[in-house]
Design an enzyme around this catalytic site. Structure first.
Site, PDB file in Angstrom:
ATOM      1  N   ASP A  12     -15.067   3.106 -13.053  1.00 42.28           N
ATOM      2  CA  ASP A  12     -14.648   2.600 -14.571  1.00 42.28           C
ATOM      3  C   ASP A  12     -14.629   0.977 -14.749  1.00 42.28           C
ATOM      4  OD1 ASP A  12     -13.692   4.709 -16.645  1.00 42.28           O
ATOM      5  OD2 ASP A  12     -13.169   5.547 -14.664  1.00 42.28           O
ATOM      6  N   ASP A  22       2.391 -15.061  17.452  1.00 40.18           N
ATOM      7  CA  ASP A  22       3.347 -15.584  16.643  1.00 40.18           C
ATOM      8  C   ASP A  22       4.044 -14.756  15.674  1.00 40.18           C
ATOM      9  OD1 ASP A  22       1.745 -16.195  14.909  1.00 40.18           O
ATOM     10  OD2 ASP A  22       2.272 -18.283  14.778  1.00 40.18           O
TER      11      ASP A  22
HETATM   12 MG    MG Z   1     -12.347   7.528 -14.692  1.00 41.59          MG
END
Ligand code: MG
Ligand code: COA
Length: 291
Positions: free
Chosen positions: A156, A270
């Site tokens: 999308d 570290d």
């Molecule tokens: Mg979708």
């Protein structure tokens, strides 16, 4: 922390796939009411999802429902139908603003109160899949205590920004990084996009490893074949666990001697390295690989 290495979707009106998913060993199942259900089948899907949540044993899998977005006018009806079956969480697609999350949270809160369920027991996972959602990530990520994860919706999003999907995926890299960054800043899980080509095992492995290295904690999937490679990518292996344990042990030793940075096999270690090692062990525990 709940492991959400793989979130397996299936259409909410497909009883066969829902029952099949219940037999699979996957961290989360997502019964979908949105894009995989055609408009004419929305009501059938609502009924099927409500019934399945109530009757099917999904074993240890988290039971999630993806509702339709508020803008569709269908979200309220989706919730009314499925909430009585008490899903573990709700996925909110097309999340654009903090208000979208708060609106959903209010409905869930009223429902929990009405049924005497624990407050905030139903989680929200926000799917960020348009440009406005990416721009508003800072507000969305802090919208509500019920929010546990930010999910990147690749297809999308690509459509929304007029991108052409490529195998390398650089067109979505900024958006995916933004999701990881905001999840990190506000202590949420980041979950990556789907690899839609479920027949290309190599592409899937590559994408799963890449997104794990970017900082995602899991990935959306759409086919049973994708479960094993994806869950494996997010599960530390024996060697990594042993190395993390060794790092922490060495650090504790060296810290006692007043030395916060030390060398191991020619590499400087570290505090940030130790924090990553601790997080790796946390992931291993969540995946059941370590007590
Ligand atoms: Mg979708
Ligand atoms: N969940 C559960 N079971 C699934 C499944 C899923 N998402 N996808 C496929 N299966 C089952 C099939 O039913 C089939 O079962 P069987 O061997 O007992 O007959 C088996 O797995 C193999 O499936 P396959 O034949 O390779 O695929 P398909 O052609 O049946 O389905 C899709 C392909 C893409 C349609 C299907 O995977 C699917 O529906 N995925 C989810 C789509 C979705 O929800 N999208 C929204 C989110 S992006």
């Amino acid at each position: 922390m709940r492991a959400r290495r793989a979130l397996l979707y299936m259409p909410g009106d497909d009883e066969y796939k829902i029952k099949k998913a219940a037999e699979l060993t996957v961290d989360s199942v997502v019964l979908d009411l949105e894009d995989s259900v055609s408009m004419s089948c929305k009501n059938t899907a609502r009924e099927m999802v409500a019934k399945s949540l109530a009757e099917v044993d999904f074993l240890g899998s988290e039971r999630l429902v993806r509702i339709n977005p508020f803008s569709s006018g269908l979200a309220e009806g989706d919730l009314e139908m499925v909430l009585p079956s008490q899903p573990d969480g709700v996925l909110l697609p097309k999340t654009k603003t903090a208000e979208d999350v708060q609106k959903l949270s209010k409905i869930l809160a009223d429902f929990e109160k009405e049924h005497g369920w624990e407050n905030n027991s139903i989680a929200i996972l926000a799917i960020i899949e348009n440009a406005v959602g990416i721009i508003n990530l800072k507000e969305i990520a802090q919208a509500d205590p019920r929010l546990v994860a930010l999910i990147c919706g690749g297809e999308d999003l690509a459509t929304d920004i007029n991108a052409v999907r490529t195998r390398a995926g650089w067109e979505l890299f900024y958006a995916r990084s933004a999701v990881v960054l905001h999840a990190g800043a506000f202590n949420l899980q980041a979950i990556d996009m789907v690899t839609t080509d479920f027949s290309d095992a190599h592409a899937l492995e590559e994408e799963a490893l890449q997104c794990m290295k970017m900082g995602f904690g899991g990935k959306q999937i759409i086919h049973p074949n994708q479960i094993e490679p994806v869950q494996r990518a997010f599960t530390p292996d024996e060697e990594e666990i042993a190395y993390a344990l060794q790092l922490i042990e060495k650090f504790e030793e060296s810290d006692k001697n007043g030395q916060a940075a030390f060398a191991l096999d020619g590499v400087m270690v570290d505090l940030p390295v130790i924090i990553r090692a601790q997080r790796l062990l946390k992931r291993a525990r969540a995946a059941g690989k370590l007590l």
